[in-house]
Write an enzyme that holds these catalytic residues in place. Structure first.
Site, PDB file in Angstrom:
ATOM      1  N   LYS A 190      -8.588   6.473  -1.568  1.00 55.83           N
ATOM      2  CA  LYS A 190      -9.833   7.130  -2.104  1.00 55.83           C
ATOM      3  C   LYS A 190     -10.788   7.758  -1.047  1.00 55.83           C
ATOM      4  O   LYS A 190     -11.154   8.667  -1.107  1.00 55.83           O
ATOM      5  CB  LYS A 190     -10.288   6.534  -3.289  1.00 55.83           C
ATOM      6  CG  LYS A 190     -11.052   5.149  -2.898  1.00 55.83           C
ATOM      7  CD  LYS A 190     -12.589   5.444  -2.625  1.00 55.83           C
ATOM      8  CE  LYS A 190     -13.194   4.155  -2.348  1.00 55.83           C
ATOM      9  NZ  LYS A 190     -14.597   4.434  -2.248  1.00 55.83           N
ATOM     10  N   THR A 247     -15.949   8.477  -6.071  1.00 55.22           N
ATOM     11  CA  THR A 247     -16.099   8.819  -4.417  1.00 55.22           C
ATOM     12  C   THR A 247     -15.961  10.263  -4.254  1.00 55.22           C
ATOM     13  O   THR A 247     -16.480  10.706  -3.299  1.00 55.22           O
ATOM     14  CB  THR A 247     -15.092   7.835  -3.632  1.00 55.22           C
ATOM     15  OG1 THR A 247     -15.171   6.623  -4.073  1.00 55.22           O
ATOM     16  CG2 THR A 247     -15.655   8.052  -2.166  1.00 55.22           C
TER      17      THR A 247
END
Length: 332
Positions: A190, A247
């Site tokens: 991620k 994120t």
């Protein structure tokens, strides 16, 4: 067993926030800091001014520069940057209390060896029971006690339940999993994808492109996770999809802010200048690309991001290459 003392290795923003989690859960905490100014700041003013300014630390938290001081702790949270995890655990190993679990809280893949943090732990402190803590959690939110849910992965379900009960609090809710690989892959990938989303944002490509990057990036994350032996269901949870959404959706993310700067025309050197905190995606991108090639998994977004960070392509060429890929079925 009842856990009364926790050691936290690494006093960056996330390590300091996790020390607060432990203190709020009723543990006495020893926070290890590499930087002398952090030790001084926490000791004298109860604030980590370098990495988490404005947050007063609980009186249960003491600070030290010595890894050996953590040898008395019932459990340890390891929070150094991923690329320094091996050296840190090597240095800590002689002091580790036998049987004390180590919760790995850093997200990344080791460059060179292409190993996950649990594999690094197994090679440095092989008798330490391992757990992984990962999920959508900004240090600033956690430090303020704002509601946060994370994955706590541990192969030993009994140990996992004990750790989950120990760390949980009104604002911090761990969910138990037994799939360490899935939890680790989600956290590592991620960060690279967040850089790509930041580039898209910085280039003004729009919300549709942003959504496409998250969705296709999640497919890449799932492919690599399952190829390494993880479970798709784990990657679809807090430690994968949840962390990816957070994120990739806020400049508060160090990785997305790096991509944002690159998308706006800054060089990598300019984007990283003056930053004390590590953008783990920048550090892990080469290892992610190499690992994907090694196991034969197609990850075009991560591949393109790694190429950009390595200076092998430009932002515009990266975007053109991704948009001109051959058309295919969505599930491929």
């Amino acid at each position: 067993m009842a856990y009364r003392t926790a050691g936290v290795i690494g006093a960056g923003a996330w390590g300091t926030a996790l020390a607060l989690v432990c203190a709020r859960a009723g543990l006495d905490v020893i926070l290890q800091a590499r930087e002398p100014e952090v030790v001084e700041s926490v000791t004298n003013r109860r604030i980590n001014e370098a990495f988490l300014p404005g947050v007063v630390l609980d009186d249960r938290i003491s600070v030290t520069s010595e890894l050996g001081a953590l040898g008395v702790c019932d459990l340890v949270l390891a929070v150094p940057p991923a690329q320094y995890m091996r050296a840190t655990l090597d240095a800590y190993a002689p002091h580790h209390r036998q049987g004390a679990p180590i919760i790995l809280c850093s997200k990344g893949i080791e460059r060179g060896s292409l190993k996950l943090m649990t594999e690094v732990l197994a090679e440095t402190i092989p008798d330490a029971p391992a757990a992984v803590l990962s999920g959508p959690s900004f240090a600033a939110d956690v430090s303020k006690g704002l509601p946060t849910a994370v994955t706590l992965a541990c192969e030993d379900a009994g140990l996992g339940e004990a750790l989950m009960e120990t760390l949980s609090g009104p604002g911090f809710r761990p969910y138990l999993a037994t799939d360490l690989i899935g939890a680790e892959v989600g956290g590592a990938i991620k960060n690279v994808l967040a850089i790509a989303c930041g580039i898209s944002e910085g280039r003004g490509l729009g919300r549709s492109a942003h959504a496409a990057l998250i969705t296709r990036g999640f497919a890449e994350m799932t492919r690599l996770g399952t190829a390494l032996g993880g479970e798709a269901a784990t990657v679809a949870g807090l430690c994968g999809l949840g962390d990816l959404v957070l994120t990739c959706s806020s400049p508060q993310s160090r990785n997305m802010s790096l991509g944002l700067a690159l998308g706006q025309g800054q060089t990598i050197q300019q984007a990283l200048a003056g930053k004390r905190s590590v953008a783990e995606g920048y550090e892990s991108a080469p290892a992610v690309r190499e690992l994907a090639r090694k196991v034969g998994v197609e990850m075009p977004i991560c591949e393109a991001t790694a190429a950009l960070l390595a200076g092998e392509t430009t932002v515009d060429a990266m975007i053109e290459a991704l948009l001109s890929r051959p058309l295919k079925a969505e599930r491929e």
